[in-house]
Structure formats: structure tokens, C-alpha cells
Design a protein around this motif. Structure first.
Motif, PDB file in Angstrom:
ATOM      1  N   ALA A 173     -49.961  21.657  -6.680  1.00 20.52           N
ATOM      2  CA  ALA A 173     -50.771  22.372  -5.687  1.00 20.52           C
ATOM      3  C   ALA A 173     -50.729  23.877  -5.943  1.00 20.52           C
ATOM      4  O   ALA A 173     -51.756  24.567  -5.888  1.00 20.52           O
ATOM      5  CB  ALA A 173     -50.267  22.063  -4.281  1.00 20.52           C
ATOM      6  N   ASP A 174     -49.521  24.394  -6.226  1.00 17.83           N
ATOM      7  CA  ASP A 174     -49.390  25.827  -6.520  1.00 17.83           C
ATOM      8  C   ASP A 174     -50.203  26.202  -7.761  1.00 17.83           C
ATOM      9  O   ASP A 174     -50.901  27.227  -7.773  1.00 17.83           O
ATOM     10  CB  ASP A 174     -47.920  26.181  -6.773  1.00 17.83           C
ATOM     11  CG  ASP A 174     -47.063  26.056  -5.527  1.00 17.83           C
ATOM     12  OD1 ASP A 174     -47.610  26.154  -4.420  1.00 17.83           O
ATOM     13  OD2 ASP A 174     -45.838  25.845  -5.689  1.00 17.83           O
ATOM     14  N   THR A 175     -50.085  25.374  -8.792  1.00 16.45           N
ATOM     15  CA  THR A 175     -50.808  25.648 -10.038  1.00 16.45           C
ATOM     16  C   THR A 175     -52.313  25.618  -9.810  1.00 16.45           C
ATOM     17  O   THR A 175     -53.049  26.443 -10.362  1.00 16.45           O
ATOM     18  CB  THR A 175     -50.416  24.628 -11.121  1.00 16.45           C
ATOM     19  OG1 THR A 175     -49.003  24.704 -11.352  1.00 16.45           O
ATOM     20  CG2 THR A 175     -51.152  24.890 -12.420  1.00 16.45           C
ATOM     21  N   GLY A 176     -52.766  24.688  -8.978  1.00 12.91           N
ATOM     22  CA  GLY A 176     -54.190  24.614  -8.655  1.00 12.91           C
ATOM     23  C   GLY A 176     -54.692  25.891  -8.006  1.00 12.91           C
ATOM     24  O   GLY A 176     -55.771  26.398  -8.349  1.00 12.91           O
ATOM     25  N   ASP A 177     -53.887  26.424  -7.084  1.00  6.71           N
ATOM     26  CA  ASP A 177     -54.273  27.678  -6.412  1.00  6.71           C
ATOM     27  C   ASP A 177     -54.320  28.831  -7.414  1.00  6.71           C
ATOM     28  O   ASP A 177     -55.223  29.677  -7.364  1.00  6.71           O
ATOM     29  CB  ASP A 177     -53.269  28.003  -5.306  1.00  6.71           C
ATOM     30  CG  ASP A 177     -53.356  27.039  -4.130  1.00  6.71           C
ATOM     31  OD1 ASP A 177     -54.413  26.403  -3.976  1.00  6.71           O
ATOM     32  OD2 ASP A 177     -52.368  26.936  -3.373  1.00  6.71           O
ATOM     33  N   ILE A 178     -53.356  28.869  -8.325  1.00  5.17           N
ATOM     34  CA  ILE A 178     -53.297  29.954  -9.309  1.00  5.17           C
ATOM     35  C   ILE A 178     -54.479  29.903 -10.267  1.00  5.17           C
ATOM     36  O   ILE A 178     -55.084  30.932 -10.599  1.00  5.17           O
ATOM     37  CB  ILE A 178     -51.974  29.880 -10.105  1.00  5.17           C
ATOM     38  CG1 ILE A 178     -50.782  30.183  -9.187  1.00  5.17           C
ATOM     39  CG2 ILE A 178     -51.987  30.857 -11.285  1.00  5.17           C
ATOM     40  CD1 ILE A 178     -49.431  29.864  -9.816  1.00  5.17           C
ATOM     41  N   LEU A 179     -54.824  28.685 -10.713  1.00  9.71           N
ATOM     42  CA  LEU A 179     -55.881  28.533 -11.727  1.00  9.71           C
ATOM     43  C   LEU A 179     -57.263  28.328 -11.121  1.00  9.71           C
ATOM     44  O   LEU A 179     -58.263  28.306 -11.848  1.00  9.71           O
ATOM     45  CB  LEU A 179     -55.546  27.344 -12.645  1.00  9.71           C
ATOM     46  CG  LEU A 179     -54.248  27.463 -13.457  1.00  9.71           C
ATOM     47  CD1 LEU A 179     -54.040  26.207 -14.301  1.00  9.71           C
ATOM     48  CD2 LEU A 179     -54.266  28.700 -14.339  1.00  9.71           C
ATOM     49  N   GLY A 180     -57.320  28.147  -9.805  1.00 10.15           N
ATOM     50  CA  GLY A 180     -58.609  27.946  -9.147  1.00 10.15           C
ATOM     51  C   GLY A 180     -59.201  26.575  -9.386  1.00 10.15           C
ATOM     52  O   GLY A 180     -60.433  26.419  -9.470  1.00 10.15           O
ATOM     53  N   THR A 185     -56.943  17.812 -10.381  1.00 15.90           N
ATOM     54  CA  THR A 185     -57.277  18.199 -11.750  1.00 15.90           C
ATOM     55  C   THR A 185     -56.033  18.643 -12.509  1.00 15.90           C
ATOM     56  O   THR A 185     -55.851  18.311 -13.690  1.00 15.90           O
ATOM     57  CB  THR A 185     -58.325  19.330 -11.756  1.00 15.90           C
ATOM     58  OG1 THR A 185     -59.508  18.874 -11.082  1.00 15.90           O
ATOM     59  CG2 THR A 185     -58.687  19.733 -13.184  1.00 15.90           C
ATOM     60  N   VAL A 186     -55.157  19.377 -11.828  1.00 16.24           N
ATOM     61  CA  VAL A 186     -53.899  19.797 -12.446  1.00 16.24           C
ATOM     62  C   VAL A 186     -53.101  18.572 -12.879  1.00 16.24           C
ATOM     63  O   VAL A 186     -52.593  18.499 -14.009  1.00 16.24           O
ATOM     64  CB  VAL A 186     -53.063  20.648 -11.468  1.00 16.24           C
ATOM     65  CG1 VAL A 186     -51.666  20.902 -12.048  1.00 16.24           C
ATOM     66  CG2 VAL A 186     -53.754  21.964 -11.175  1.00 16.24           C
ATOM     67  N   THR A 187     -53.000  17.608 -11.978  1.00 19.33           N
ATOM     68  CA  THR A 187     -52.257  16.383 -12.279  1.00 19.33           C
ATOM     69  C   THR A 187     -52.863  15.655 -13.471  1.00 19.33           C
ATOM     70  O   THR A 187     -52.146  15.140 -14.337  1.00 19.33           O
ATOM     71  CB  THR A 187     -52.235  15.450 -11.052  1.00 19.33           C
ATOM     72  OG1 THR A 187     -51.601  16.130  -9.962  1.00 19.33           O
ATOM     73  CG2 THR A 187     -51.472  14.169 -11.357  1.00 19.33           C
ATOM     74  N   ALA A 188     -54.190  15.634 -13.545  1.00 27.32           N
ATOM     75  CA  ALA A 188     -54.866  14.963 -14.664  1.00 27.32           C
ATOM     76  C   ALA A 188     -54.542  15.649 -15.984  1.00 27.32           C
ATOM     77  O   ALA A 188     -54.309  14.989 -17.010  1.00 27.32           O
ATOM     78  CB  ALA A 188     -56.380  14.958 -14.428  1.00 27.32           C
ATOM     79  N   HIS A 189     -54.507  16.980 -15.982  1.00 23.56           N
ATOM     80  CA  HIS A 189     -54.163  17.716 -17.202  1.00 23.56           C
ATOM     81  C   HIS A 189     -52.722  17.417 -17.631  1.00 23.56           C
ATOM     82  O   HIS A 189     -52.437  17.248 -18.823  1.00 23.56           O
ATOM     83  CB  HIS A 189     -54.328  19.221 -16.981  1.00 23.56           C
ATOM     84  CG  HIS A 189     -55.747  19.687 -16.958  1.00 23.56           C
ATOM     85  ND1 HIS A 189     -56.658  19.385 -17.956  1.00 23.56           N
ATOM     86  CD2 HIS A 189     -56.432  20.445 -16.059  1.00 23.56           C
ATOM     87  CE1 HIS A 189     -57.822  19.928 -17.685  1.00 23.56           C
ATOM     88  NE2 HIS A 189     -57.722  20.575 -16.527  1.00 23.56           N
ATOM     89  N   ILE A 190     -51.822  17.343 -16.665  1.00 20.21           N
ATOM     90  CA  ILE A 190     -50.417  17.084 -16.989  1.00 20.21           C
ATOM     91  C   ILE A 190     -50.241  15.666 -17.517  1.00 20.21           C
ATOM     92  O   ILE A 190     -49.498  15.428 -18.476  1.00 20.21           O
ATOM     93  CB  ILE A 190     -49.526  17.331 -15.754  1.00 20.21           C
ATOM     94  CG1 ILE A 190     -49.468  18.825 -15.457  1.00 20.21           C
ATOM     95  CG2 ILE A 190     -48.118  16.773 -15.978  1.00 20.21           C
ATOM     96  CD1 ILE A 190     -48.703  19.187 -14.206  1.00 20.21           C
TER      97      ILE A 190
END
Length: 217
Positions: A173-180, A185-190
Motif C-alpha cells: 500500500a505504501d509503495t502504491g502511494d509512492i509510485l502512484g 498492481t504493486v503486488t502483481a509486480h512483486i
């Protein structure tokens, strides 16, 4: 070995071992990758074949999460050999410990187990110990069994970014906020990065990405 020992001594650890978990036909001493154990204890442990009774090893086979030795259950009355292992370890200043199970996608099982007397196992220390242990394991494995050189373009820019923020302790969630982008989507990339790096979880993916210099931390 000295670098590993120095890094973990900050948290009070005096001894460590990085080892595969032997199958019923293997001897313990044949699957050890790297160790800093009291000489007398290693000889006793191998001679008595304590690996078959060690509650820490047993828990390693049944969890992927790091744990304190005190969390490895056994019945003192019904499992005298397990009690004997833990009791005799104390004679060598191996009073408490922390263990990271390693489970490869091919079924390979190993662990990084460390111990001492006065340990820092605070909630703040454990995530650092988890990442440090995984990184150390990957480094040792690379030295003993070198893998092909990894190309920088193995991961997409977004996959590298999400792993880099994960290495910094940020949640999805934090990464999503940082990257917009969205948390999903963040989870999918990981997940995609884990597959490309042959990693079983995010922490292992971060460790391998650091080891292969695909990200910096």
C-alpha cells in the motif's frame, strides 16, 4: 564468514549455521554449507545425530516463517532426545536463537540458525534479521554454487522499483502511494519478480535482487 559473524554480532549472536536439512539417508555434516559453531558442539551434534530430534529443525520443515528457538515445540517427557538437544546446547552458550527456514521451489530445504546468550529479538530487530539472513544465505549459495550472471533487464523497471521499496520496509500500500499505482498492481509486480527470480516469497526476491545487483539498498 567473518562478515556474517560481525553483522549478526550486533544483535548479540555468537554462533550460526547455514545448512541443508538432511533426508533420512543423509548425514548432517554432509549438508552443512557454512558454520560458526563451537567445535565441541558440532562434533557432539553430528555424532549423536541430533538433527533427527532437534525441535528447531523439525519446525523448519513445517514453516516458511522465521522463528525464535523458544517457539519450536516439544514435549520434555515424551521427547527426551529433543530436551537433551536443547539442554546440551546451553553448555556451549547456545541459550536462545533465531532461525530462518529456507524452502526452494524444487523441494530443497535448508535453514539459517543463529544463537547466543543475550539477544536482541525485538519486533524492530526481527525484520532486519530476516532480510540479513536471506541475503547471507543467497551469498553463500552463490559462492558455493555459482549461478549464471543475471542481466539487468531480467526485471522490468516497475518490478525493480517495487522490490527496492520493499527492501526499504514499505508495504504494498505504501509503495502504491509512492509510485502512484494501486496496491494490487504493486503486488502483481512483486509476484512477477518472484517468479523471474525463482523466489518463494517477497523477502527472498528482495535478497536475490540485491545479490544480483538488480536493485540497491
Amino acid at each position: 564468514m567473518d562478515a556474517i559473524a560481525k553483522s549478526f554480532s550486533i544483535f548479540g549472536f555468537e554462533n550460526f549455521i547455514i545448512t541443508g536439512l538432511p533426508n533420512p539417508r543423509e548425514r548432517f555434516e554432509k549438508v552443512v554449507l557454512l558454520k560458526k559453531w563451537p567445535i565441541g558442539w558440532f562434533d557432539i551434534y553430528a555424532k549423536e545425530d541430533y538433527v533427527r530430534a532437534d525441535p528447531v529443525i523439525r519446525l523448519c520443515r513445517n514453516t516458511v516463517q522465521p522463528f525464535e528457538w523458544s517457539e519450536a515445540p516439544y514435549n520434555r517427557e515424551k521427547e527426551p532426545r529433543a530436551a537433551e538437544v536443547m539442554h546440551r546446547a546451553r553448555d556451549f552458550r547456545m541459550t536462545d536463537g533465531f532461525c530462518l527456514p529456507i524452502h526452494g521451489v524444487s523441494g530443497y530445504e535448508a535453514c539459517f540458525s543463529m544463537s547466543g546468550v543475550d539477544l536482541d529479538l525485538s519486533p524492530q530487530a526481527k525484520p532486519a534479521l530476516h532480510l540479513m539472513s536471506m541475503y547471507a544465505f543467497e551469498r553463500v549459495r552463490q559462492i558455493l554454487d555459482p549461478l549464471p550472471c543475471r542481466r539487468v533487464d531480467l526485471l522490468t523497471p516497475r518490478e525493480r522499483e517495487t522490490l527496492a521499496w520493499a527492501a526499504a520496509g514499505k508495504s504494498a500500500a505504501d509503495t502504491g502511494d509512492i509510485l502512484g499505482i494501486t496496491e494490487r498492481t504493486v503486488t502483481a509486480h512483486i509476484v512477477s519478480a518472484c517468479q523471474k527470480l525463482d523466489a518463494t516469497n517477497k523477502t527472498q526476491a528482495v535478497a536475490r535482487a540485491l545479490q544480483y545487483k538488480l536493485i540497491q539498498f
